[in-house]
Design a protein around this motif. Structure first.
Motif, PDB file in Angstrom:
ATOM      1  N   ILE A   9       6.776   2.302   4.694  1.00 45.57           N
ATOM      2  CA  ILE A   9       8.103   2.785   5.056  1.00 45.57           C
ATOM      3  C   ILE A   9       8.579   3.689   3.927  1.00 45.57           C
ATOM      4  CG2 ILE A   9      10.517   2.062   5.425  1.00 45.57           C
ATOM      5  CD1 ILE A   9       9.394  -0.558   6.604  1.00 45.57           C
ATOM      6  N   VAL A  53      11.341  -0.448  12.989  1.00 46.57           N
ATOM      7  CA  VAL A  53       9.879  -0.545  12.976  1.00 46.57           C
ATOM      8  C   VAL A  53       9.352  -0.900  14.367  1.00 46.57           C
ATOM      9  CG1 VAL A  53       7.901  -1.742  11.969  1.00 46.57           C
ATOM     10  CG2 VAL A  53       9.831  -1.127  10.526  1.00 46.57           C
ATOM     11  N   VAL A  64       7.903   5.651   9.226  1.00 46.34           N
ATOM     12  CA  VAL A  64       7.294   4.321   9.268  1.00 46.34           C
ATOM     13  C   VAL A  64       5.879   4.471   9.819  1.00 46.34           C
ATOM     14  CG1 VAL A  64       7.384   2.000  10.238  1.00 46.34           C
ATOM     15  CG2 VAL A  64       9.522   3.203   9.734  1.00 46.34           C
TER      16      VAL A  64
END
Ligand code: ATP
Length: 237
Positions: A9, A53, A64
């Motif tokens: 991330i 996510v 991500v």
């Protein structure tokens, strides 16, 4: 060998329509095969991060990568690698355990595979309950069904959003044992929690999130030492 990042991330930002900045530039790498705990108080941004996510919330900025797939560019492939155990208990109360798990697998475009469904149910000690309606199960069994659904499509990464919020001590131990067994089977685990004891019990590494920022990422033992000094100032329970 160095750890392989399975979730990467970078610069993740979320500003809700209300103007609230829930995430303020989060960078995080989770290693394949580890149990990572995201520890933070109410409103820190844990659920927002998981939501991004898992594709339930759109990020304002940032990237991500989940097991090699960018969620913004290749959402279906990325999502297929991820299992999500949400905070709420199962809602499909009139469904049987077997059907719920089998259906969940189908949602991710996986081919029908009754042997796989059986394997997941057995792994969670749900096989004997396969014909029970979910609504008739105990709270602990309902949580197992949620985990079985999350694992039905054989993800490599499992997110557990506050898996033991509001559960009794015995069930909490049970959950912890289950999570450890899943890790032994090679699943990478990311869990969120308010509880320092839970992070300490479960995690290999811990990230502390507060007001939309990750303020520490440490190997567990190093962090427990630091937290001993700072837990009051960041308002953790
Ligand atoms: P909890 O432990 O209570 O679940 P959390 O760490 O998961 O907290 P989030 O649920 O991600 O935190 O919330 C982060 C912040 O964003 C909070 O201040 C929350 O009020 C705000 N927020 C969450 N969803 C929305 C939304 N849809 N619109 C506006 N603000 C939101």
């Amino acid at each position: 060998s160095p750890p392989r990042p399975i979730v990467s991330i970078k610069g993740l930002e979320k500003t809700y329509a209300s103007g609230h900045r829930a995430l303020k530039g989060v960078d995080l790498e989770v290693h394949a095969g580890e149990i990572f705990a995201l520890l933070g108080p109410n409103g820190a941004g844990k659920t927002t991060l998981i939501g991004i996510v898992c594709g339930l919330v759109r990020a304002t900025a940032g990237t991500v990568i989940a097991d090699g797939h960018d969620i913004a560019q290749d959402y279906r492939a990325a999502r297929a690698k991820i299992g999500l155990v949400p905070q709420e208990l199962a809602t499909d109360m009139f469904e049987t355990v077997w059907h719920a798990v089998n259906f969940s697998r189908g949602l991710f475009g996986k081919p029908r595979d009754h042997a796989k469904v059986e394997e997941v149910l057995r792994a969670l000690s749900l096989w004997d309950k396969r014909n029970a309606k979910i609504g008739a199960l105990s709270g602990g069994m309902k949580r197992r069904v949620l985990i079985a659904k999350a694992l039905s499509h054989e993800p490599s990464i499992l997110f557990l959003d506050e898996p033991t919020a509001g559960v009794d001590v015995e069930l909490r131990r049970d959950m912890w044992d289950m999570v450890r067994r899943l890790r032994e089977q090679g699943v990478t685990i990311i869990l969120t929690t308010h509880y320092i004891e839970e992070a300490e019990e479960m995690a290999d590494r811990i990230g502390v999130i507060d007001q939309g920022e990750i303020i520490l990422i440490e190997e567990k033992h190093a962090l427990m030492e630091k937290l001993g000094r700072t837990r009051i100032t960041i308002g953790l329970k």
